[in-house]
Design an enzyme around this catalytic site. Structure first.
Site, PDB file in Angstrom:
ATOM      1  N   HIS A 105      25.315  59.792  28.589  1.00 31.48           N
ATOM      2  CA  HIS A 105      23.939  59.515  28.997  1.00 31.48           C
ATOM      3  C   HIS A 105      23.294  58.470  28.092  1.00 31.48           C
ATOM      4  O   HIS A 105      22.072  58.394  27.991  1.00 31.48           O
ATOM      5  CB  HIS A 105      23.103  60.803  28.972  1.00 31.48           C
ATOM      6  CG  HIS A 105      23.653  61.885  29.841  1.00 31.48           C
ATOM      7  ND1 HIS A 105      24.391  62.926  29.347  1.00 31.48           N
ATOM      8  CD2 HIS A 105      23.595  62.061  31.183  1.00 31.48           C
ATOM      9  CE1 HIS A 105      24.753  63.723  30.332  1.00 31.48           C
ATOM     10  NE2 HIS A 105      24.298  63.213  31.466  1.00 31.48           N
ATOM     11  N   ASP A 121      37.083  27.993  34.882  1.00 34.05           N
ATOM     12  CA  ASP A 121      37.019  29.382  34.451  1.00 34.05           C
ATOM     13  C   ASP A 121      37.083  29.533  32.939  1.00 34.05           C
ATOM     14  O   ASP A 121      37.282  30.628  32.426  1.00 34.05           O
ATOM     15  CB  ASP A 121      38.130  30.210  35.100  1.00 34.05           C
ATOM     16  CG  ASP A 121      39.504  29.572  34.944  1.00 34.05           C
ATOM     17  OD1 ASP A 121      39.600  28.554  34.226  1.00 34.05           O
ATOM     18  OD2 ASP A 121      40.453  30.080  35.545  1.00 34.05           O
ATOM     19  N   THR A 179      40.907  26.352  29.905  1.00 35.78           N
ATOM     20  CA  THR A 179      41.795  25.200  29.726  1.00 35.78           C
ATOM     21  C   THR A 179      42.276  25.077  28.286  1.00 35.78           C
ATOM     22  O   THR A 179      43.460  24.849  28.024  1.00 35.78           O
ATOM     23  CB  THR A 179      41.091  23.893  30.141  1.00 35.78           C
ATOM     24  OG1 THR A 179      40.879  23.913  31.554  1.00 35.78           O
ATOM     25  CG2 THR A 179      41.937  22.680  29.789  1.00 35.78           C
TER      26      THR A 179
END
Length: 540
Positions: free
Chosen positions: A217, A381, A384
């Site tokens: 929680h 993304d 590279t």
């Protein structure tokens, strides 16, 4: 932080309706919105013992995701991290309990225990057979009077559900559930806190730390520890489990607290299987989101020693979509590579200058990893730099196995090596480039013309041309200058810099981006090529 919600006050009811509408008619709810939120089996006929569980929402797929044949009969859902009311629990009991009675499976939190307990008393007062078990599997705090209920609850859901499906009595199911509860142990760890809809995020876990022994929680754990990678984190968790669990074979449940990627969870599972308890683990549940804490970037590990009969119940087929199954743990299965795929290794030969050149180029790529990843994040993304650096490290490790004294065979060996160690389209393109350069060299071309032939083949297969915003924009002018005997670094740098002004791309992931997103950001492949030519000009 932005969330995919409409109104914080309706997140639970909307989520329940989405679950029910996609269940193919297998799930229904009681007509008590918004105060009574109870999900039930649509096919329930009250002929067997009913299983009821629940608690605050935010732990999805628990509990409604486990309603169905072979597991829960009903799930009582409170608001996010809030116990459901007595009336809501009583409504569930009245809706599903028949002559065989029902069992309430409750996690050991004060609100849940009190509300489920009072509802059970009211149901008994009108003649219904109701038993209640309380799960307290948390081992974070030793000798605590009331340990919390965590993902170990799922063992009780599954085994009790299988018993009920067989027609076992309420007394039998209750006894088995209590035995499981006495044996099951769980501990959690998180790298970050969760986000409660409508509330500000609490950033109490510093970067570089992990919180051990936290609840579901958002409550704080027992301590914050230095995070030194998944191996060390799992070792700490397993060590605590090992001190608490009885001897014998174990079933392990690997739980995603909501914000961990599937890739990371598989790594976590691998570390658990290799841990000090690994040899005792025979079966695994998950890794999967089972008992979550909204989007918490954390995990929990549950272990339970069970007998052969209980294992059979864990593996019994069920209807709920959220149950991932209980599978045997085995060693990594390895199949030999097929004939024809693994090429003959090149015959190594020494050449100090070529060796230094290759290592130098590789070090340039390794040093540029972060910069190239940052450039790629604008148009791709973001990997590279890592892709090139990974290939460079692999090449350095193999450099003394290469035919350094024979540039024809070296080109071919470089193509072969890159095809095996470099991922993505760049790896394939460079493998084509060097393989074609080797073919040209074997036909009598000098080094410069061989490399131009490799470029031509790469362009033909890859489809990139000058102006398409790719590595070709730096590679082609650099190689042409090299063939002409002039400095290749200058035109290569100009070509790389020009990619920052190009309003569109015609190859690669950048083709999906707008001119506004591309402007001012160089292509990472072209930048890598320019850096290599600058190094070669400076050093050689």
């Amino acid at each position: 932080m932005q969330l995919f919600v409409n109104d914080k006050n309706s997140v639970v009811t909307e989520a329940i309706d989405g679950l029910i509408c996609g269940s193919g008619g297998k799930l229904s709810r009681l007509d008590g919105y918004p105060h009574i939120k109870v999900v039930v089996r649509s096919d329930w006929d009250k002929s067997k013992v009913a299983l009821i569980s629940g608690g605050g929402s935010g732990h999805e797929p628990a509990h409604a995701g486990f309603v169905g044949q072979g597991m829960l009969t009903a799930a009582v859902c409170g608001d996010v991290f809030a116990s459901p009311s007595v009336d809501a629990v009583l409504a569930a009991i009245l809706a599903v309990t028949g002559p065989q009675g029902c069992i309430l499976i409750v996690k050991n939190y004060t609100g849940d225990r009190l509300n489920f307990g009072l509802a059970a008393e009211r149901a008994r007062s009108i003649g219904l057979k109701v038993s209640m078990v309380v799960v307290d599997d948390d081992i974070a705090l030793p000798n605590i009077p009331q340990p919390r209920g965590l993902a170990g609850t799922l063992f009780v859901h599954k085994i009790a559900g299988a018993l009920a499906a067989e027609g076992a009595s309420l007394e039998t199911i209750t006894a088995v559930a209590e035995r499981i509860i006495s044996n099951v142990k769980t501990i959690g760890l998180s790298l970050d806190t969760c986000v409660v809809p409508g509330s500000d995020k609490i950033d109490r876990i510093p970067n570089g730390c992990a919180e051990l022994g936290l609840g579901i929680h958002g409550e704080a754990g027992i301590e914050q520890i230095d995070y030194a990678g998944v191996n060390a984190a799992v070792a700490v968790m397993v060590q605590k489990l090992a001190q608490s669990v009885d001897q014998g074979d174990l079933v392990v449940l690997v739980n995603n607290l909501g914000g961990v990627s599937s890739l990371e969870m598989s790594i976590v599972a691998n570390e658990i299987f290799r841990s000090q308890l690994g040899e005792r683990m025979t079966h695994v549940i998950g890794p999967a989101c089972l008992m979550t804490s909204l989007d918490m970037k954390g995990i929990s590990i549950t272990v339970c020693p069970i007998n052969a009969e209980e294992l059979q119940y864990l593996q019994a087929p069920v209807e709920p979509w959220a149950w991932p199954g209980c599978n045997a743990i085995s060693s990594t299965a390895i199949i030999e590579m097929p004939d024809g795929l693994t090429p003959e290794p090149p015959v190594a030969s020494a050449h100090d200058e070529t060796r230094a050149l290759i290592i130098g180029c590789c070090e340039v790529l390794i040093d540029s990893e972060r910069e190239l990843n940052t450039l790629d994040a604008f148009s791709g993304d973001g990997d590279t730099g890592s892709t090139l650096a990974s290939a460079a490290r692999a090449l350095i490790s193999k450099v003394d196995e290469l035919p350094l004294a024979d540039h024809t065979q070296l080109f071919r060996a470089l193509g072969q090596e890159l095809s095996q160690t470099m991922g993505g389209s760049s790896g394939v393109l460079l493998a084509i480039f060097f393989a074609a350069a080797g073919d040209a060299s074997s036909s009598g071309s000098n080094i410069a013309n061989s490399l131009l032939a490799g470029l031509q083949r790469m362009k033909e297969i890859g489809g990139a041309r000058l102006g398409d915003r790719s590595m070709v924009d730096a590679l082609e002018p650099g190689l042409e200058a090299f063939a002409e005997g002039s400095d290749p670094a200058i035109p290569s740098r100009a070509g790389a810099d020009s990619t920052a002004t190009m309003a569109s791309a015609r190859v690669g992931r950048a083709t999906y981006l707008s001119a506004e997103q591309l402007q001012g950001n160089k292509d990472p492949g072209a930048e890598a090529v320019a850096k290599l030519f600058e190094y070669l000009t400076k050093q050689h």
